[in-house]
Design a protein around this motif. Structure first.
Motif, PDB file in Angstrom:
ATOM      1  N   LEU A  56       0.695  -1.181  -0.067  1.00 13.10           N
ATOM      2  CA  LEU A  56      -0.041   0.003  -0.065  1.00 13.10           C
ATOM      3  C   LEU A  56       0.946   1.050  -0.138  1.00 13.10           C
ATOM      4  O   LEU A  56       0.489   2.041  -0.748  1.00 13.10           O
ATOM      5  CB  LEU A  56      -1.109  -0.059   1.370  1.00 13.10           C
ATOM      6  N   LEU A  57       1.871   1.328   0.789  1.00 14.88           N
ATOM      7  CA  LEU A  57       2.964   2.374   0.784  1.00 14.88           C
ATOM      8  C   LEU A  57       3.395   2.786  -0.279  1.00 14.88           C
ATOM      9  O   LEU A  57       3.649   3.770  -0.861  1.00 14.88           O
ATOM     10  CB  LEU A  57       3.621   2.242   1.994  1.00 14.88           C
ATOM     11  N   GLN A  58       3.822   1.565  -0.894  1.00 20.83           N
ATOM     12  CA  GLN A  58       4.794   1.570  -2.179  1.00 20.83           C
ATOM     13  C   GLN A  58       3.842   1.964  -3.400  1.00 20.83           C
ATOM     14  O   GLN A  58       4.407   2.591  -4.276  1.00 20.83           O
ATOM     15  CB  GLN A  58       5.401   0.120  -2.692  1.00 20.83           C
ATOM     16  N   SER A  59       2.508   1.693  -3.067  1.00 21.44           N
ATOM     17  CA  SER A  59       1.578   2.228  -4.036  1.00 21.44           C
ATOM     18  C   SER A  59       1.344   3.799  -4.418  1.00 21.44           C
ATOM     19  O   SER A  59       0.880   4.365  -5.306  1.00 21.44           O
ATOM     20  CB  SER A  59       0.227   1.560  -4.210  1.00 21.44           C
ATOM     21  N   LEU A  60       1.674   4.507  -3.046  1.00 22.66           N
ATOM     22  CA  LEU A  60       1.779   5.573  -2.965  1.00 22.66           C
ATOM     23  C   LEU A  60       2.885   6.555  -3.415  1.00 22.66           C
ATOM     24  O   LEU A  60       3.066   7.701  -3.322  1.00 22.66           O
ATOM     25  CB  LEU A  60       1.333   6.043  -1.420  1.00 22.66           C
ATOM     26  N   TYR A  87      -8.615   0.212  -3.824  1.00 20.50           N
ATOM     27  CA  TYR A  87      -9.553  -0.651  -3.370  1.00 20.50           C
ATOM     28  C   TYR A  87      -8.776  -1.997  -3.267  1.00 20.50           C
ATOM     29  O   TYR A  87      -8.988  -3.088  -2.242  1.00 20.50           O
ATOM     30  CB  TYR A  87     -10.838  -1.078  -3.990  1.00 20.50           C
ATOM     31  N   ASP A  88      -8.148  -2.302  -4.490  1.00 17.17           N
ATOM     32  CA  ASP A  88      -7.517  -3.678  -4.517  1.00 17.17           C
ATOM     33  C   ASP A  88      -6.386  -4.035  -3.403  1.00 17.17           C
ATOM     34  O   ASP A  88      -6.346  -5.306  -3.052  1.00 17.17           O
ATOM     35  CB  ASP A  88      -6.692  -3.636  -5.756  1.00 17.17           C
ATOM     36  N   ILE A  89      -5.864  -3.329  -2.887  1.00 14.54           N
ATOM     37  CA  ILE A  89      -5.016  -3.573  -1.751  1.00 14.54           C
ATOM     38  C   ILE A  89      -5.448  -3.029  -0.331  1.00 14.54           C
ATOM     39  O   ILE A  89      -5.526  -4.122   0.511  1.00 14.54           O
ATOM     40  CB  ILE A  89      -3.655  -2.260  -1.777  1.00 14.54           C
ATOM     41  N   VAL A  90      -6.588  -2.002  -0.315  1.00 15.67           N
ATOM     42  CA  VAL A  90      -7.303  -1.811   0.884  1.00 15.67           C
ATOM     43  C   VAL A  90      -8.132  -2.901   1.490  1.00 15.67           C
ATOM     44  O   VAL A  90      -8.256  -3.210   2.689  1.00 15.67           O
ATOM     45  CB  VAL A  90      -7.699  -0.489   0.826  1.00 15.67           C
ATOM     46  N   ARG A  91      -8.811  -3.620   0.489  1.00 14.37           N
ATOM     47  CA  ARG A  91      -9.737  -4.295   0.813  1.00 14.37           C
ATOM     48  C   ARG A  91      -9.354  -5.465   1.700  1.00 14.37           C
ATOM     49  O   ARG A  91     -10.211  -6.313   2.406  1.00 14.37           O
ATOM     50  CB  ARG A  91     -10.567  -4.986  -0.261  1.00 14.37           C
ATOM     51  N   VAL A 112      -9.260   7.317  -0.123  1.00 15.37           N
ATOM     52  CA  VAL A 112      -8.811   6.026   0.431  1.00 15.37           C
ATOM     53  C   VAL A 112      -9.890   5.043   0.544  1.00 15.37           C
ATOM     54  O   VAL A 112     -11.032   5.544   0.916  1.00 15.37           O
ATOM     55  CB  VAL A 112      -8.223   6.279   2.028  1.00 15.37           C
ATOM     56  N   SER A 113      -9.837   4.141  -0.137  1.00 16.72           N
ATOM     57  CA  SER A 113     -10.926   2.963  -0.074  1.00 16.72           C
ATOM     58  C   SER A 113     -11.429   2.663   1.247  1.00 16.72           C
ATOM     59  O   SER A 113     -10.482   2.645   2.080  1.00 16.72           O
ATOM     60  CB  SER A 113     -10.430   1.945  -0.889  1.00 16.72           C
ATOM     61  N   LEU A 114     -12.565   2.366   1.191  1.00 15.45           N
ATOM     62  CA  LEU A 114     -13.227   1.869   2.436  1.00 15.45           C
ATOM     63  C   LEU A 114     -12.615   0.195   2.511  1.00 15.45           C
ATOM     64  O   LEU A 114     -12.510  -0.381   1.822  1.00 15.45           O
ATOM     65  CB  LEU A 114     -14.819   1.800   2.672  1.00 15.45           C
TER      66      LEU A 114
END
Length: 423
Positions: A56-60, A87-91, A112-114
């Motif tokens: 997630l951090l790397q995606s940012l 969403y693909d990571i946050v889920r 930020v995705s729920l």
């Protein structure tokens, strides 16, 4: 898909090293988003949830390197490329929502995705959002995302009075408030060791925080935060889990790196049940006193009360206690999903809403069982240590989210346990 096979074979003896706290590390990692300078975490646990947060951090656009076989995380957010957590990571993990506060505080906007995570109740993010609104944020929920925008000039200090204690919301608000203009006061804040650990890391980065570990935390916002190196606190849930291993099947085990103050309410219940606990220079030593353990009643509460994350494991112990115990779950709904699986092993459990009545039996029996969430998975392994025959635990990917090297650690103290590919 993997399975874990446990064969009950009597007392355990030896030492088990306790890892850094998953829940602390997952909170500390997003703190890198608050600064352009490097943040290094030592004593990091090697878990799938940590890998998910890394992705997630790397995606940012953050740089995250795992060093020393994953026990050191070297991070830098000097050149972020995105403020959108997809969403693909946050889920995959509820802790992903913790990037919201830091992104909003530093950049003035975030999407930020729920989140997703274990199916143990709704666990809404309303309190996170209300805390940010108290600092002036404008929030819009649409298409499954939180669209957040800070006022001109950035977030501003405010009063956040939580209607009930929320660890995640306290963490998000605490991080956001470090860069807000003025003073923020968090009332009815969570008091967990993970909150204290986060505050101390932020203080090393230059944040001005007072009252961590109490129900009222005061944060004086600063213009910028710097870098730091911080050691992740010991995982109190892993500590409590392994303390239960000799309690369930006898023997004496020393949990290295643990301290009683991390699990004091839990230790009080162990003492009441007839389990001897003592602190040593290297950790915490646990041994069952003579005979069967005694039934005890347990109510989960926010820290410093009995942790909800040890309720499933405690139930496994009480399945073989002498007498009847009542467990009351006051933190999360739907957190007795391990009970039907323990019943398959011969346990006598009656669940009515948020209460589970457990009548101890002389002996559990090995059976095929299925993990429903992270803590349930390890409760079934603990039950298997005390059962006759083989217990086969399926869906152990839950386990990998919160416990590193379970097979190695338990077999190191004499347990018969192995991980195999599902047939």
């Amino acid at each position: 898909m993997d399975q874990i096979i446990v064969t009950g074979n009597g007392p355990l003896n030896g030492q088990i090293p306790i890892a850094g706290a998953k829940n602390a590390c997952l909170t500390l990692m997003p703190a890198t988003l608050l600064s352009e300078e490097p943040l290094t975490l030592t004593n990091a646990p090697r878990l799938s949830d940590i890998r998910t947060m890394t992705l997630l951090l790397q995606s940012l656009g953050a740089e995250v390197q795992a060093l020393q076989e994953g026990q050191v995380l070297a991070m830098s957010s000097h050149d972020l490329t995105s403020q959108r957590a997809d969403y693909d990571i946050v889920r995959k993990m509820r802790a992903s929502i913790l990037v919201l506060g830091p992104l909003l505080a530093r950049f003035g906007h975030a999407e930020v995705s729920l989140p997703g995570g274990c199916a143990i109740g709704a666990r809404p993010v309303d309190l996170h959002l209300k805390a940010l609104e108290a600092m002036g944020a404008e929030l819009d929920l649409r298409d499954g995302y939180v669209h957040a925008k800070a006022p001109a000039g950035g977030l501003r200090g405010g009063l956040v009075d939580f209607p009930f204690v929320s660890v995640g919301a306290t963490e998000n608000a605490l991080m956001a408030a470090t860069l807000a203009k003025g003073t923020t006061v968090l009332k009815n804040a969570a008091r967990e060791p993970e909150i204290v650990d986060l505050a101390r890391c932020l203080q090393k980065m230059g944040a001005q925080i007072d009252g961590e570990g109490t129900s009222e935390i005061t944060i004086q916002g600063v213009d910028r935060l710097g870098g730091a190196t911080h050691r992740v606190v010991t995982d109190r849930i892993e500590l409590g889990t392994y303390m239960l291993a000799p309690a369930i099947c006898g023997g004496e085990v020393e949990c290295l790196g643990g301290t009683i103050d991390l699990v004091s309410a839990f230790c009080e219940k162990l003492d009441e049940a007839g389990i001897h606990v003592e602190e040593t220079p290297n950790g915490v030593k646990v041994a069952r006193r003579n005979g069967r353990v005694s039934a005890v009643d347990v109510t989960t509460e926010p820290f410093p009360g009995f942790p909800t994350d040890l309720q499933a494991q405690m139930m496994a112990l009480l399945c073989t206690a002498e007498g009847t115990s009542v467990l009351e779950e006051k933190i999360f709904e739907n957190r007795f999903m391990h009970a039907p699986e323990l019943i398959r092993m011969g346990a006598q459990i009656d669940v009515q809403g948020g209460h589970a009545t457990v009548t101890g039996v002389d002996r559990l029996r090995g059976a095929p069982v299925m993990a429903t969430d992270l803590r349930a998975s390890v409760s079934l392994i603990l039950a298997g240590l005390a059962a006759e025959g083989d217990t086969v635990v399926s869906r152990v990917y839950h386990l990998d989210r919160g416990y590193e090297h379970v097979v190695r650690k338990l077999s190191g103290v004499g347990a018969r346990i192995e991980r195999v590919k599902e047939q």
